[in-house]
Design an enzyme around this catalytic site. Structure first.
Site, PDB file in Angstrom:
ATOM      1  N   ARG A   1      -6.054   1.140   4.084  1.00  0.00           N
ATOM      2  CA  ARG A   1      -4.938   1.593   3.246  1.00  0.00           C
ATOM      3  C   ARG A   1      -4.625   0.615   2.124  1.00  0.00           C
ATOM      4  O   ARG A   1      -4.077   1.005   1.085  1.00  0.00           O
ATOM      5  CB  ARG A   1      -3.691   1.841   4.100  1.00  0.00           C
ATOM      6  CG  ARG A   1      -3.195   0.662   4.925  1.00  0.00           C
ATOM      7  CD  ARG A   1      -2.187   1.161   5.958  1.00  0.00           C
ATOM      8  NE  ARG A   1      -1.521   0.117   6.720  1.00  0.00           N
ATOM      9  CZ  ARG A   1      -1.995  -0.429   7.832  1.00  0.00           C
ATOM     10  NH1 ARG A   1      -3.199  -0.053   8.288  1.00  0.00           N
ATOM     11  NH2 ARG A   1      -1.307  -1.348   8.491  1.00  0.00           N
TER      12      ARG A   1
ATOM     13  N   HIS B   1       0.546  -5.525   2.564  1.00  0.00           N
ATOM     14  CA  HIS B   1       1.352  -4.727   3.491  1.00  0.00           C
ATOM     15  C   HIS B   1       2.792  -5.212   3.526  1.00  0.00           C
ATOM     16  O   HIS B   1       3.115  -6.295   3.043  1.00  0.00           O
ATOM     17  CB  HIS B   1       0.735  -4.799   4.882  1.00  0.00           C
ATOM     18  CG  HIS B   1      -0.706  -4.401   4.898  1.00  0.00           C
ATOM     19  ND1 HIS B   1      -1.120  -3.126   5.186  1.00  0.00           N
ATOM     20  CD2 HIS B   1      -1.830  -5.115   4.618  1.00  0.00           C
ATOM     21  CE1 HIS B   1      -2.438  -3.061   5.083  1.00  0.00           C
ATOM     22  NE2 HIS B   1      -2.893  -4.258   4.738  1.00  0.00           N
TER      23      HIS B   1
ATOM     24  N   HIS C   1       0.819  -1.209   0.000  1.00  0.00           N
ATOM     25  CA  HIS C   1       0.000   0.000   0.000  1.00  0.00           C
ATOM     26  C   HIS C   1       0.859   1.268   0.000  1.00  0.00           C
ATOM     27  O   HIS C   1       2.018   1.270   0.424  1.00  0.00           O
ATOM     28  CB  HIS C   1      -0.921   0.020   1.220  1.00  0.00           C
ATOM     29  CG  HIS C   1      -0.186   0.115   2.525  1.00  0.00           C
ATOM     30  ND1 HIS C   1       0.287   1.297   3.032  1.00  0.00           N
ATOM     31  CD2 HIS C   1       0.167  -0.827   3.421  1.00  0.00           C
ATOM     32  CE1 HIS C   1       0.887   1.094   4.185  1.00  0.00           C
ATOM     33  NE2 HIS C   1       0.844  -0.202   4.445  1.00  0.00           N
TER      34      HIS C   1
ATOM     35  N   GLU D   1      -1.566  -6.513   7.737  1.00  0.00           N
ATOM     36  CA  GLU D   1      -0.232  -6.248   8.256  1.00  0.00           C
ATOM     37  C   GLU D   1      -0.005  -7.054   9.538  1.00  0.00           C
ATOM     38  O   GLU D   1      -0.948  -7.554  10.160  1.00  0.00           O
ATOM     39  CB  GLU D   1      -0.091  -4.739   8.523  1.00  0.00           C
ATOM     40  CG  GLU D   1       1.219  -4.275   9.138  1.00  0.00           C
ATOM     41  CD  GLU D   1       2.441  -4.629   8.307  1.00  0.00           C
ATOM     42  OE1 GLU D   1       2.791  -5.826   8.268  1.00  0.00           O
ATOM     43  OE2 GLU D   1       3.046  -3.734   7.714  1.00  0.00           O
TER      44      GLU D   1
END
Length: 246
Positions: A60, A181, A9, A87
């Protein structure tokens, strides 16, 4: 030969402020949006298109996907959101400034928490400023949210997802993008490239720059490369590497 594209991202407010983000659900900064738009231009220049997209459930990630696939997402493209691409959960480090953590606990402990393969940060507590953002978020309903994770823990959730959910789509001829991520993608890269603990500890993935993997019939990497100017890619990698130093 198969192909899959990985995309971290774009910059988030926590990236900008040099803070551990983890499962905290924040969007993109203006720079992060620009990075995602730059990825879209790279895809168009390389004549890439996608009809199957995997992304995390964090804002995100899907905001990046939306911007990066303008003009390259085929009609009927399926988008799958899954927490297993989230993440790494940074425990009680979430929301904390990296430089301040480094100054308080020292370089060795900071790097163990940030990059140690099997080292988990302290478990998150209700006093943590990001606690409610995560544990009161309705999108996590039905998900057993961890209190902290190591990269080894992330590998345990991302690799089975890759094997059971993503590989079948690539094998079926789908043009796949994985928008996720830093650590969920590092977990996949470790698996794909058979990296040692020492090698994965040193690996940094830049934000907003597509990473292309070409795979053989057994899904072993033939080669991989970034879509972008090499000097800009290296500068972006160095920026990630140096987080926490100031």
């Amino acid at each position: 030969m198969y192909k899959v594209v990985l995309l971290r991202h774009g910059e988030s407010p926590f990236n900008k402020a040099n803070r551990f983000c983890g499962w905290t659900d924040v969007g993109l900064t203006a720079k992060g949006q620009a990075e995602a738009e730059s990825a879209a231009r790279a895809f168009k220049k390389g004549k890439y298109s996608f009809n199957y997209i995997f992304e995390s459930i964090l804002k995100r990630s899907w905001q990046t996907t939306k911007l990066a696939t303008v003009g390259v997402k085929e009609k009927g493209c399926k988008v799958v959101k899954d927490w297993r691409l989230n993440e790494r959960h940074y425990g009680d480090l979430q929301g904390r400034n990296k430089a301040e953590i480094r100054a308080k606990f020292g370089d060795k402990q900071f790097m163990l928490w940030r990059r140690g393969y099997s080292v988990r940060p302290p478990k998150i507590t209700k006093d943590n400023p990001t606690y409610n953002n995560v544990y009161s978020n309705p999108k996590y309903q039905g998900i057993k949210i961890p209190l902290t994770e190591s990269l080894a823990d992330v590998v345990k959730r991302t690799v089975p997802f890759w094997q059971k959910e993503i590989i079948p789509q690539i094998k079926a001829g789908k043009k796949v993008l994985i928008s996720a991520h830093g650590n969920s993608l590092r977990a996949l890269v470790k698996h794909l490239d058979k990296l040692s603990v020492k090698e994965i500890t040193a690996l940094n993935l830049p934000t907003g720059i597509p990473l292309v993997y070409k795979l053989d019939k057994n899904f072993k990497p033939i080669r991989h490369y970034y879509l972008g100017d090499l000097k800009k890619v290296q500068a972006a990698i160095d920026k990630v590497k140096n987080q926490g130093k100031k």
